[in-house]
Design a protein around this motif. Structure first.
Motif, PDB file in Angstrom:
ATOM      1  N   UNK A  22      38.233  52.202  25.227  1.00  0.00           N
ATOM      2  CA  UNK A  22      38.069  51.004  26.066  1.00  0.00           C
ATOM      3  C   UNK A  22      37.817  49.742  25.249  1.00  0.00           C
ATOM      4  N   UNK A  23      38.203  48.630  25.843  1.00  0.00           N
ATOM      5  CA  UNK A  23      37.874  47.318  25.271  1.00  0.00           C
ATOM      6  C   UNK A  23      36.546  46.830  25.845  1.00  0.00           C
ATOM      7  N   UNK A  24      36.307  47.187  27.116  1.00  0.00           N
ATOM      8  CA  UNK A  24      35.078  46.782  27.815  1.00  0.00           C
ATOM      9  C   UNK A  24      34.537  47.974  28.600  1.00  0.00           C
ATOM     10  N   UNK A  25      33.225  48.198  28.516  1.00  0.00           N
ATOM     11  CA  UNK A  25      32.568  49.234  29.324  1.00  0.00           C
ATOM     12  C   UNK A  25      31.523  48.555  30.194  1.00  0.00           C
ATOM     13  N   UNK A  26      31.615  48.781  31.495  1.00  0.00           N
ATOM     14  CA  UNK A  26      30.679  48.198  32.459  1.00  0.00           C
ATOM     15  C   UNK A  26      29.748  49.303  32.954  1.00  0.00           C
ATOM     16  N   UNK A  27      28.452  49.138  32.743  1.00  0.00           N
ATOM     17  CA  UNK A  27      27.500  50.178  33.144  1.00  0.00           C
ATOM     18  C   UNK A  27      26.749  49.798  34.413  1.00  0.00           C
ATOM     19  N   UNK A  28      26.470  50.816  35.234  1.00  0.00           N
ATOM     20  CA  UNK A  28      25.695  50.614  36.458  1.00  0.00           C
ATOM     21  C   UNK A  28      25.005  51.904  36.840  1.00  0.00           C
ATOM     22  N   UNK A  29      24.395  51.928  38.024  1.00  0.00           N
ATOM     23  CA  UNK A  29      23.697  53.128  38.468  1.00  0.00           C
ATOM     24  C   UNK A  29      22.406  53.343  37.690  1.00  0.00           C
ATOM     25  N   UNK A  76      23.249  43.702  40.926  1.00  0.00           N
ATOM     26  CA  UNK A  76      23.022  42.473  41.674  1.00  0.00           C
ATOM     27  C   UNK A  76      24.271  41.625  41.874  1.00  0.00           C
ATOM     28  N   UNK A  77      24.099  40.519  42.546  1.00  0.00           N
ATOM     29  CA  UNK A  77      25.224  39.639  42.927  1.00  0.00           C
ATOM     30  C   UNK A  77      25.930  39.048  41.709  1.00  0.00           C
ATOM     31  N   UNK A  78      25.168  38.575  40.722  1.00  0.00           N
ATOM     32  CA  UNK A  78      25.787  37.981  39.517  1.00  0.00           C
ATOM     33  C   UNK A  78      26.532  39.041  38.707  1.00  0.00           C
ATOM     34  N   UNK A  79      25.945  40.229  38.651  1.00  0.00           N
ATOM     35  CA  UNK A  79      26.587  41.331  37.915  1.00  0.00           C
ATOM     36  C   UNK A  79      27.922  41.685  38.570  1.00  0.00           C
ATOM     37  N   UNK A  80      27.937  41.710  39.896  1.00  0.00           N
ATOM     38  CA  UNK A  80      29.194  42.021  40.616  1.00  0.00           C
ATOM     39  C   UNK A  80      30.279  41.014  40.244  1.00  0.00           C
ATOM     40  N   UNK A  94      31.352  41.586  36.501  1.00  0.00           N
ATOM     41  CA  UNK A  94      32.159  42.793  36.348  1.00  0.00           C
ATOM     42  C   UNK A  94      33.548  42.601  36.975  1.00  0.00           C
ATOM     43  N   UNK A  95      33.580  41.940  38.140  1.00  0.00           N
ATOM     44  CA  UNK A  95      34.866  41.700  38.825  1.00  0.00           C
ATOM     45  C   UNK A  95      35.790  40.841  37.952  1.00  0.00           C
ATOM     46  N   UNK A  96      35.211  39.901  37.202  1.00  0.00           N
ATOM     47  CA  UNK A  96      36.019  39.031  36.326  1.00  0.00           C
ATOM     48  C   UNK A  96      36.687  39.856  35.215  1.00  0.00           C
ATOM     49  N   UNK A  97      35.964  40.793  34.638  1.00  0.00           N
ATOM     50  CA  UNK A  97      36.557  41.672  33.608  1.00  0.00           C
ATOM     51  C   UNK A  97      37.652  42.553  34.204  1.00  0.00           C
ATOM     52  N   UNK A  98      37.408  43.045  35.415  1.00  0.00           N
ATOM     53  CA  UNK A  98      38.378  43.927  36.086  1.00  0.00           C
ATOM     54  C   UNK A  98      39.677  43.176  36.374  1.00  0.00           C
ATOM     55  N   UNK A  99      39.557  41.909  36.751  1.00  0.00           N
ATOM     56  CA  UNK A  99      40.747  41.090  37.052  1.00  0.00           C
ATOM     57  C   UNK A  99      41.681  40.979  35.845  1.00  0.00           C
ATOM     58  N   UNK A 100      41.115  40.974  34.648  1.00  0.00           N
ATOM     59  CA  UNK A 100      41.905  40.809  33.417  1.00  0.00           C
ATOM     60  C   UNK A 100      42.434  42.142  32.870  1.00  0.00           C
ATOM     61  N   UNK A 101      42.030  43.263  33.470  1.00  0.00           N
ATOM     62  CA  UNK A 101      42.341  44.582  32.904  1.00  0.00           C
ATOM     63  C   UNK A 101      43.789  45.001  33.104  1.00  0.00           C
ATOM     64  N   UNK A 102      44.285  45.794  32.149  1.00  0.00           N
ATOM     65  CA  UNK A 102      45.582  46.455  32.310  1.00  0.00           C
ATOM     66  C   UNK A 102      45.388  47.862  32.853  1.00  0.00           C
ATOM     67  N   UNK A 103      44.235  48.450  32.494  1.00  0.00           N
ATOM     68  CA  UNK A 103      43.861  49.793  32.954  1.00  0.00           C
ATOM     69  C   UNK A 103      42.382  49.782  33.321  1.00  0.00           C
ATOM     70  N   UNK A 121      36.429  47.016  45.653  1.00  0.00           N
ATOM     71  CA  UNK A 121      37.354  45.990  46.162  1.00  0.00           C
ATOM     72  C   UNK A 121      37.999  45.216  45.011  1.00  0.00           C
ATOM     73  N   UNK A 122      37.214  44.972  43.952  1.00  0.00           N
ATOM     74  CA  UNK A 122      37.755  44.268  42.773  1.00  0.00           C
ATOM     75  C   UNK A 122      38.835  45.109  42.090  1.00  0.00           C
TER      76      UNK A 122
END
Length: 394
Positions: free
Chosen positions: A213-220, A297-301, A304-313, A337-338
């Motif tokens: 991966x280029x970016x890893x988003x952690x949650x939970x 939280x709201x800012x994290x969403x 994370x959504x901004x990184x997802x928008x730029x993703x190829x995978x 949804x993102x």
């Protein structure tokens, strides 16, 4: 190496012992509350029937530990399958024995029978060769279509292949193709989303994603452990103290490899995991001592959504909050949804996240929803799954 599938063999007038995954969720009255797994097996079953095979289906349900449990019988599954196929399903009510042998012998091309829950037999999970021989004696060919159990070496999905030629069904083929694409040919940039409560369960997959991966988003809950490893105080939140060093090592490796590893910047906090009263959004450096983190939280969403928008995978395993409680499912649903709204090739694995995506109403916009839990994780970790290893190579 490519595997043989049902399309690579002659099926006319053959008896096909077909291992499927009908381990479906049920309501309190025993009725099936979600038939997704049954529907997922229909393309393979329908193809076998169209090609003139007699189909003998085998599945487990729950964990009866080698004992007959009335509430784990497959009768309701057989009835639902009959409705979906639009034809009679011979339900035997037993795993082995004269009744099963007779039913298999009498089964004609174009007909279907379903064995009783294979885990009622103590030899199933032990991969007993004698039981595998009994299964094999019923048929001419073995069709492996239960990806969800591919990481387990049991008699009905691995042992039987010692006595019959083994080929993949369409669901198994689809899983291997889509999950392999993540490992071997991902469109860049790759964004991996990893959630869930236990860091220990995800160490293998996180280590693999550090290479992919280029970016890893952690949650939970696991994100709490990573935050705690960076000395954040998280009140009464779930933190695995025995995993703090491991979390620190993963963050260090990510930095070394130039992988962007993102932790939540804010969170929904609450007094109780199941109660939304008093819940609010706070920065991760301001979690009250008497509260716990229950969602991103709201800012994290937004981040994370901004990184997802730029993703190829996009590859995703594990929910990002206590999604069983509606008020704490918002982060997971926002990210679902993102992902659905992005142009990326997206693969989601693990029952909890798949359920969350269904809840968000966007399942149809995900490239591939994996039917495996542990099997998906082990595949991504690069392990050889016994249920795939036994399928003949092309």
């Amino acid at each position: 190496m490519p595997k043989k599938t049902v399309k690579d063999v002659e099926l006319k007038d053959k008896r096909a012992f077909t291992r499927v995954d009908f381990n479906v969720p049920r309501a309190q009255d025993g009725s099936i509350s979600d038939d997704t797994k049954i529907r997922a097996a229909l393309p393979t079953i329908s193809y076998l029937l169209q090609q003139g095979a007699a189909v003998i289906l085998a599945s487990h349900l729950g964990r009866p530990k080698g004992q007959v449990q009335e509430d784990l019988r497959l009768k309701a599954v057989a009835e639902r399958l009959e409705e979906l196929l639009g034809q009679k399903v011979v339900y035997v009510g037993e795993v082995t024995g004269p009744k099963v042998t007779r039913a298999a012998e009498e089964l004609k091309p174009g007909q279907v029978m379903l064995l009783e829950n294979v885990r009622f037999h103590p030899g199933e999970t032990k991969n007993d060769p004698e039981l595998a021989k009994i299964y094999a004696a019923l048929a001419d060919i073995f069709v492996s279509d239960a990806f969800g159990t591919a990481h387990r070496a049991h008699a009905s999905n691995v042992g039987i292949a010692a006595y019959l030629p083994a080929v993949a069904g369409f669901l198994m083929e689809k899983e291997i193709t889509n999950l392999s694409r993540i490992l071997h040919d991902p469109q860049k940039p790759v964004v991996a989303i990893v959630g869930g409560s236990k860091t220990a369960d995800k160490i293998g997959v996180l280590t693999k994603f550090l290479q992919l991966a280029d970016t890893i988003l952690l949650g939970g809950g696991m994100a709490n452990t990573f935050l705690a490893a960076k000395a954040y105080r998280l009140g009464r939140s779930l933190v695995e103290k025995d995993q703090l060093q491991q979390a620190a090592a993963i963050m260090e490796t990510a930095e070394k490899h130039g992988v962007r590893l993102c932790l939540p910047v804010d969170a929904t906090v609450a007094y109780d995991l199941h109660e939304a009263k008093g819940a609010r959004n706070v920065s991760v450096d301001a979690v009250p001592a008497d509260m716990m983190v229950v969602d991103i939280g709201e800012e994290t969403r937004k981040l994370y959504a901004a990184y997802i928008r730029e993703a190829g995978t996009v590859v995703w395993n594990g929910p990002l909050g206590v999604f069983e409680t509606d008020a704490f499912a918002r982060g997971t649903i926002a990210i679902a949804q993102a992902v659905a709204g992005s142009d990326a090739f997206s693969v989601i694995g693990g029952g909890d996240v798949v359920a969350a995506v269904e809840k968000a109403g966007v399942a149809g916009k995900i490239s591939h929803l994996s039917t495996g839990g542990g099997a998906t994780l082990e595949f991504w970790e690069g392990k050889e799954l016994p249920g795939i290893a036994v399928i003949q190579n092309l």
